[in-house]
Design a protein around this motif. Sequence first.
Motif, PDB file in Angstrom:
ATOM      1  N   GLU A 177       0.840  -1.203   0.000  1.00  0.00           N
ATOM      2  CA  GLU A 177       0.000   0.000   0.000  1.00  0.00           C
ATOM      3  C   GLU A 177       0.878   1.257   0.000  1.00  0.00           C
ATOM      4  OE1 GLU A 177      -2.139   0.582   3.673  1.00  0.00           O
ATOM      5  OE2 GLU A 177      -3.785   1.629   2.668  1.00  0.00           O
ATOM      6  N   ALA A 178       1.920   1.236   0.838  1.00  0.00           N
ATOM      7  CA  ALA A 178       2.818   2.395   0.905  1.00  0.00           C
ATOM      8  C   ALA A 178       3.469   2.628  -0.458  1.00  0.00           C
ATOM      9  CB  ALA A 178       3.886   2.163   1.982  1.00  0.00           C
ATOM     10  N   ILE A 184     -10.755   1.580 -16.314  1.00  0.00           N
ATOM     11  CA  ILE A 184     -11.622   1.034 -15.269  1.00  0.00           C
ATOM     12  C   ILE A 184     -10.900  -0.119 -14.594  1.00  0.00           C
ATOM     13  CG2 ILE A 184     -13.761  -0.241 -14.854  1.00  0.00           C
ATOM     14  CD1 ILE A 184     -14.980   1.373 -17.161  1.00  0.00           C
ATOM     15  N   ASN A 185     -10.638   0.031 -13.318  1.00  0.00           N
ATOM     16  CA  ASN A 185     -10.069  -1.088 -12.570  1.00  0.00           C
ATOM     17  C   ASN A 185     -10.233  -0.842 -11.075  1.00  0.00           C
ATOM     18  OD1 ASN A 185      -8.951  -3.588 -12.329  1.00  0.00           O
ATOM     19  ND2 ASN A 185      -6.828  -2.906 -12.401  1.00  0.00           N
ATOM     20  N   ALA A 186     -10.082  -1.908 -10.342  1.00  0.00           N
ATOM     21  CA  ALA A 186     -10.070  -1.848  -8.888  1.00  0.00           C
ATOM     22  C   ALA A 186      -9.225  -3.030  -8.452  1.00  0.00           C
ATOM     23  CB  ALA A 186     -11.485  -1.971  -8.327  1.00  0.00           C
ATOM     24  N   PHE A 187      -8.480  -2.866  -7.381  1.00  0.00           N
ATOM     25  CA  PHE A 187      -7.731  -4.024  -6.891  1.00  0.00           C
ATOM     26  C   PHE A 187      -7.622  -4.006  -5.376  1.00  0.00           C
ATOM     27  CE2 PHE A 187      -4.531  -0.812  -7.931  1.00  0.00           C
ATOM     28  CZ  PHE A 187      -3.649  -0.851  -6.865  1.00  0.00           C
ATOM     29  N   ALA A 188      -7.422  -5.202  -4.847  1.00  0.00           N
ATOM     30  CA  ALA A 188      -7.324  -5.383  -3.402  1.00  0.00           C
ATOM     31  C   ALA A 188      -5.951  -5.950  -3.093  1.00  0.00           C
ATOM     32  CB  ALA A 188      -8.405  -6.359  -2.942  1.00  0.00           C
ATOM     33  N   LEU A 189      -5.241  -5.334  -2.169  1.00  0.00           N
ATOM     34  CA  LEU A 189      -3.977  -5.899  -1.709  1.00  0.00           C
ATOM     35  C   LEU A 189      -4.281  -6.823  -0.537  1.00  0.00           C
ATOM     36  CD1 LEU A 189      -1.814  -2.642  -1.778  1.00  0.00           C
ATOM     37  CD2 LEU A 189      -1.773  -4.533  -3.420  1.00  0.00           C
ATOM     38  N   PRO A 190      -3.398  -7.794  -0.277  1.00  0.00           N
ATOM     39  CA  PRO A 190      -3.660  -8.687   0.851  1.00  0.00           C
ATOM     40  C   PRO A 190      -3.823  -7.884   2.148  1.00  0.00           C
ATOM     41  CG  PRO A 190      -1.815  -9.491  -0.451  1.00  0.00           C
ATOM     42  CD  PRO A 190      -2.153  -8.127  -0.988  1.00  0.00           C
ATOM     43  N   GLY A 191      -4.680  -8.362   3.011  1.00  0.00           N
ATOM     44  CA  GLY A 191      -4.759  -7.817   4.360  1.00  0.00           C
ATOM     45  C   GLY A 191      -5.511  -6.509   4.542  1.00  0.00           C
ATOM     46  N   PRO A 208      -5.892  -3.217   2.125  1.00  0.00           N
ATOM     47  CA  PRO A 208      -5.990  -2.021   1.273  1.00  0.00           C
ATOM     48  C   PRO A 208      -6.743  -2.278  -0.038  1.00  0.00           C
ATOM     49  CG  PRO A 208      -3.734  -2.398   2.023  1.00  0.00           C
ATOM     50  CD  PRO A 208      -4.509  -3.652   2.315  1.00  0.00           C
ATOM     51  N   ILE A 209      -7.650  -1.352  -0.359  1.00  0.00           N
ATOM     52  CA  ILE A 209      -8.428  -1.445  -1.600  1.00  0.00           C
ATOM     53  C   ILE A 209      -8.217  -0.162  -2.400  1.00  0.00           C
ATOM     54  CG2 ILE A 209     -10.783  -1.428  -2.526  1.00  0.00           C
ATOM     55  CD1 ILE A 209     -11.487  -3.264  -0.119  1.00  0.00           C
ATOM     56  N   GLU A 244     -14.124  -6.668  -3.838  1.00  0.00           N
ATOM     57  CA  GLU A 244     -12.707  -6.524  -3.486  1.00  0.00           C
ATOM     58  C   GLU A 244     -12.463  -6.929  -2.031  1.00  0.00           C
ATOM     59  OE1 GLU A 244     -10.448  -6.028  -5.658  1.00  0.00           O
ATOM     60  OE2 GLU A 244     -11.761  -5.473  -7.318  1.00  0.00           O
ATOM     61  N   MET A 245     -13.357  -6.536  -1.145  1.00  0.00           N
ATOM     62  CA  MET A 245     -13.199  -6.906   0.270  1.00  0.00           C
ATOM     63  C   MET A 245     -13.259  -8.423   0.433  1.00  0.00           C
ATOM     64  SD  MET A 245     -15.575  -3.903   1.916  1.00  0.00           S
ATOM     65  CE  MET A 245     -15.344  -4.162   3.682  1.00  0.00           C
ATOM     66  N   SER A 246     -14.055  -9.063  -0.409  1.00  0.00           N
ATOM     67  CA  SER A 246     -14.150 -10.525  -0.323  1.00  0.00           C
ATOM     68  C   SER A 246     -12.844 -11.185  -0.750  1.00  0.00           C
ATOM     69  CB  SER A 246     -15.301 -11.028  -1.193  1.00  0.00           C
ATOM     70  OG  SER A 246     -16.523 -10.528  -0.685  1.00  0.00           O
TER      71      SER A 246
END
Length: 454
Positions: A48-49, A95-102, A104-105, A128-130
């Motif tokens: 995330e950083a 158009i995109n969205a992504f989720a990092l482990p643990g 961050p969205i 994404e949260m799922s």
Amino acid sequence: MNRKSHPLRAAMAALSCAALLHAELKTLRPGFNFFSPAQDIKLGQEAEAQVMKTQPVVHNRQIDDYLALLGKRLQQSPRAGKFPFSYHVIYDKNINAFALPGGPIFINTSTILATDNEAQLVGVLAHEMSHIALRHGTHEASKQNLIAIPAALAGAVFGGTILGSLAQFGLGLGTNSLLLRFSREAESQADYNGAEMMADAGYNPLEMAHFFEKLEANGGKGAPQFLSDHPNPGNRVKAVEDELEQMPQRDYNSNTGEFPLIKQVVAHLPPPANYQPQPAPGAAPAQAPPSARPDAALTGFSGGDYALEYPSNWQVFGGRDSGAVTIAPGSGLVRGADGNTSVGYGMIVSWYEAGNGAPDLRPATEQLIRQLESENDRMIVGGASREIRVGGQPGLETLLYSRSPYPNESREVDLLVTAARPQGLLYIVFVTPGSEYSQVQGVYRSVIGSVTFP
Ligand SMILES: [Zn+2]
């Protein structure tokens, strides 16, 4: 003994009956994983950083508060899991969205603009949260790297970051493919779990499926990155409809009323200072951004058996306990059309033939070059090796040319520097897009001059 009255059998019959009743709504659980949930969180925060530093992240209180509010509603669902979620917006026309482990969205501005109502936006967040709750990122990575991941995690124990340790195995954030690209099975799980979360928060789960279906229109041309990161498991609408039939009847009337206003705010955002229009995602950028060029100001790095200074605007991937270190700007790690990541701009420091005692400089260097050639059939040796000094010792410098992962670059210049040490052949490769090479030789000279053998 009468088998019908066998108490265990009767208990089992009752159990399977109960199981049948509840089989309609599944509770999904995370799959096989080398990472602990705590490591998911640590890795996600490191990544995330990096995203916050390297991507045009929007800092707008109104939008951030709105996403946090929607996220909080979804977090009430028992299916959200216990991760520390955070929500960010990236200024991006794709158009995109992504989720990092643990936790961050990240959601692109264009994704918000493409949603028709609040429930669709909530659907993207729930999906994404799922992925995070079901730990899909580290699960996929674990499944495909049975040896590298345990090694990388072990390496990270000796200090340094998990992200850096993974990058050294070619698995860092730059290689989005593993941590951020999901299987179709993971996709249906995220849809399924996300639909439950939406229903729990009072939003109609069908809106999520409708939004994904909208992205699929025109062969998915409008959202290629989203659809490659989140491949369609097939018939999303039908799957959610089937799931809805199993759910208790509910009114789906949650609505903050803020959606139209937020969409206006997003539509009129100025581009962040570090925004550079990107080419179609999935492909490498046409060329390295100017910010990738190595800074003349250097900063120190110790690799244990050697020390050197590197451009202060580049980052170290991999730690002092590792065999290979990549030092590059974030944008120097390029994802090719094949999904693999390569270094397009940066330097690699490593050992060749380590452990075989002190090599002869020239033959060992020639052997290394032959190996590099065999791994890269487009590599050409640009002339004889030149004698230089490295850390006060005899060294060799060889120019190699190969194909750059940046499509607008006709070639890549790889400056190979070698030095024979008691531990093996130390080598540094400076990887540079051809059009940049004349600008950076002075900096490379300073880096080579800074090498010491403590
Ligand atoms: Zn997905």
